[in-house]
Design a protein around this motif. Sequence first.
Motif, PDB file in Angstrom:
ATOM      1  N   ARG A  48       4.479  60.804  80.350  1.00 53.65           N
ATOM      2  CA  ARG A  48       4.865  59.765  81.305  1.00 53.65           C
ATOM      3  C   ARG A  48       5.160  58.425  80.652  1.00 53.65           C
ATOM      4  O   ARG A  48       5.834  57.588  81.248  1.00 53.65           O
ATOM      5  CB  ARG A  48       3.762  59.593  82.349  1.00 53.65           C
ATOM      6  CG  ARG A  48       3.603  60.796  83.271  1.00 53.65           C
ATOM      7  CD  ARG A  48       2.459  60.600  84.237  1.00 53.65           C
ATOM      8  NE  ARG A  48       1.180  60.596  83.542  1.00 53.65           N
ATOM      9  CZ  ARG A  48       0.019  60.320  84.118  1.00 53.65           C
ATOM     10  NH1 ARG A  48      -0.017  59.995  85.393  1.00 53.65           N
ATOM     11  NH2 ARG A  48      -1.101  60.354  83.418  1.00 53.65           N
ATOM     12  N   ARG A  49       4.674  58.208  79.428  1.00 53.49           N
ATOM     13  CA  ARG A  49       4.829  56.913  78.769  1.00 53.49           C
ATOM     14  C   ARG A  49       5.717  57.062  77.537  1.00 53.49           C
ATOM     15  O   ARG A  49       5.417  57.854  76.641  1.00 53.49           O
ATOM     16  CB  ARG A  49       3.445  56.357  78.394  1.00 53.49           C
ATOM     17  CG  ARG A  49       2.633  55.952  79.625  1.00 53.49           C
ATOM     18  CD  ARG A  49       1.213  55.578  79.268  1.00 53.49           C
ATOM     19  NE  ARG A  49       0.414  56.748  78.919  1.00 53.49           N
ATOM     20  CZ  ARG A  49      -0.219  57.508  79.826  1.00 53.49           C
ATOM     21  NH1 ARG A  49      -0.129  57.230  81.120  1.00 53.49           N
ATOM     22  NH2 ARG A  49      -0.932  58.559  79.433  1.00 53.49           N
ATOM     23  N   GLN A  50       6.783  56.266  77.504  1.00 55.88           N
ATOM     24  CA  GLN A  50       7.798  56.418  76.472  1.00 55.88           C
ATOM     25  C   GLN A  50       7.253  56.166  75.070  1.00 55.88           C
ATOM     26  O   GLN A  50       7.595  56.878  74.123  1.00 55.88           O
ATOM     27  CB  GLN A  50       8.970  55.472  76.737  1.00 55.88           C
ATOM     28  CG  GLN A  50      10.189  55.742  75.862  1.00 55.88           C
ATOM     29  CD  GLN A  50      10.819  57.103  76.136  1.00 55.88           C
ATOM     30  OE1 GLN A  50      11.086  57.442  77.283  1.00 55.88           O
ATOM     31  NE2 GLN A  50      11.063  57.885  75.093  1.00 55.88           N
ATOM     32  N   ALA A  51       6.404  55.159  74.924  1.00 53.68           N
ATOM     33  CA  ALA A  51       5.883  54.845  73.592  1.00 53.68           C
ATOM     34  C   ALA A  51       5.073  56.009  73.026  1.00 53.68           C
ATOM     35  O   ALA A  51       5.228  56.374  71.846  1.00 53.68           O
ATOM     36  CB  ALA A  51       5.031  53.581  73.646  1.00 53.68           C
ATOM     37  N   GLU A  52       4.208  56.599  73.850  1.00 55.85           N
ATOM     38  CA  GLU A  52       3.421  57.744  73.397  1.00 55.85           C
ATOM     39  C   GLU A  52       4.320  58.943  73.133  1.00 55.85           C
ATOM     40  O   GLU A  52       4.075  59.719  72.193  1.00 55.85           O
ATOM     41  CB  GLU A  52       2.356  58.095  74.433  1.00 55.85           C
ATOM     42  CG  GLU A  52       1.231  57.087  74.532  1.00 55.85           C
ATOM     43  CD  GLU A  52       0.137  57.540  75.481  1.00 55.85           C
ATOM     44  OE1 GLU A  52       0.185  58.706  75.932  1.00 55.85           O
ATOM     45  OE2 GLU A  52      -0.762  56.733  75.774  1.00 55.85           O
ATOM     46  N   LEU A  53       5.354  59.107  73.937  1.00 59.38           N
ATOM     47  CA  LEU A  53       6.285  60.214  73.754  1.00 59.38           C
ATOM     48  C   LEU A  53       7.017  60.086  72.421  1.00 59.38           C
ATOM     49  O   LEU A  53       7.119  61.054  71.652  1.00 59.38           O
ATOM     50  CB  LEU A  53       7.275  60.241  74.914  1.00 59.38           C
ATOM     51  CG  LEU A  53       8.200  61.448  75.035  1.00 59.38           C
ATOM     52  CD1 LEU A  53       7.412  62.713  75.313  1.00 59.38           C
ATOM     53  CD2 LEU A  53       9.220  61.207  76.155  1.00 59.38           C
ATOM     54  N   ASP A  54       7.502  58.889  72.125  1.00 59.67           N
ATOM     55  CA  ASP A  54       8.219  58.664  70.869  1.00 59.67           C
ATOM     56  C   ASP A  54       7.305  58.907  69.670  1.00 59.67           C
ATOM     57  O   ASP A  54       7.725  59.495  68.662  1.00 59.67           O
ATOM     58  CB  ASP A  54       8.769  57.241  70.827  1.00 59.67           C
ATOM     59  CG  ASP A  54       9.872  57.002  71.850  1.00 59.67           C
ATOM     60  OD1 ASP A  54      10.440  57.993  72.348  1.00 59.67           O
ATOM     61  OD2 ASP A  54      10.139  55.823  72.153  1.00 59.67           O
TER      62      ASP A  54
END
Length: 251
Positions: A39-45
């Motif tokens: 759900r969170r882009q920073a963690e996904l990246d």
Amino acid sequence: MSSKLNGKVALVTGGTTGIGLAAAKDLANAGAVVYITGRRQAELDKAVAEIGQNARGVRGDVTQMSDLDALYAQIRSETGKLDVLFANAGGGTMAPLGDISEQHVDDTFNRNVRALVFTVQKALPLMPKGASIVLTGSTAGSKGTPAFSIYSASKAAVRALARSWVYDLKERGIRVNVVAPGPIRTGGLAELGGTSKEAQDGLLAYMASQVPMGRLGEASEVARVVTFLASDDSSFVNGAEVFADGGIAQV
């Protein structure tokens, strides 16, 4: 690095931390192209960078049907198929019987049951014969845990779904299995102990003391079970619940 999943496409929901991230790494190391959601882009990246060149990140919330539709549309356009689905996203909080609220029940079942049902259902048009579906269960679905009854019930539901889905998918040659972790050293487990490090460490120590092996499991140990269930190494394993629990639900 093995080659048992070369040419395969996998999806890990909730793949940015803990068991999901470990499983995504292991699947990629076995040769699969691995999509992960979060759900969170920073963690996904960050997770995509950790997994490596075989990883693809898609931001989304599995409880939102529009996000699931967009996820599978992207996989279809980029690969045209999905060989492995690890439906891992979910979670829960603790509440004793006297404190259970409607919101607690709704949130837990929405994340662990409703979202899982539609994550699997919407993946089916992409899944060929021989594909593998792995669901995240829990030892909590098989044994009592204080203040964890709603979460436990949701994971028992996951086990029940797998038993029926093997029949629904029999003619398509798609296997469905459940991996049931015990106490695994993850941030999510620690957070059940509260916000202070002292309380979290206390919970982890207590959980480790309950395991016959005398320790917590590591996410990588569950990940290897997921890869086994995803690959042809488990070609005659279907409808099973495979425990990675150090024996806590076995004795």
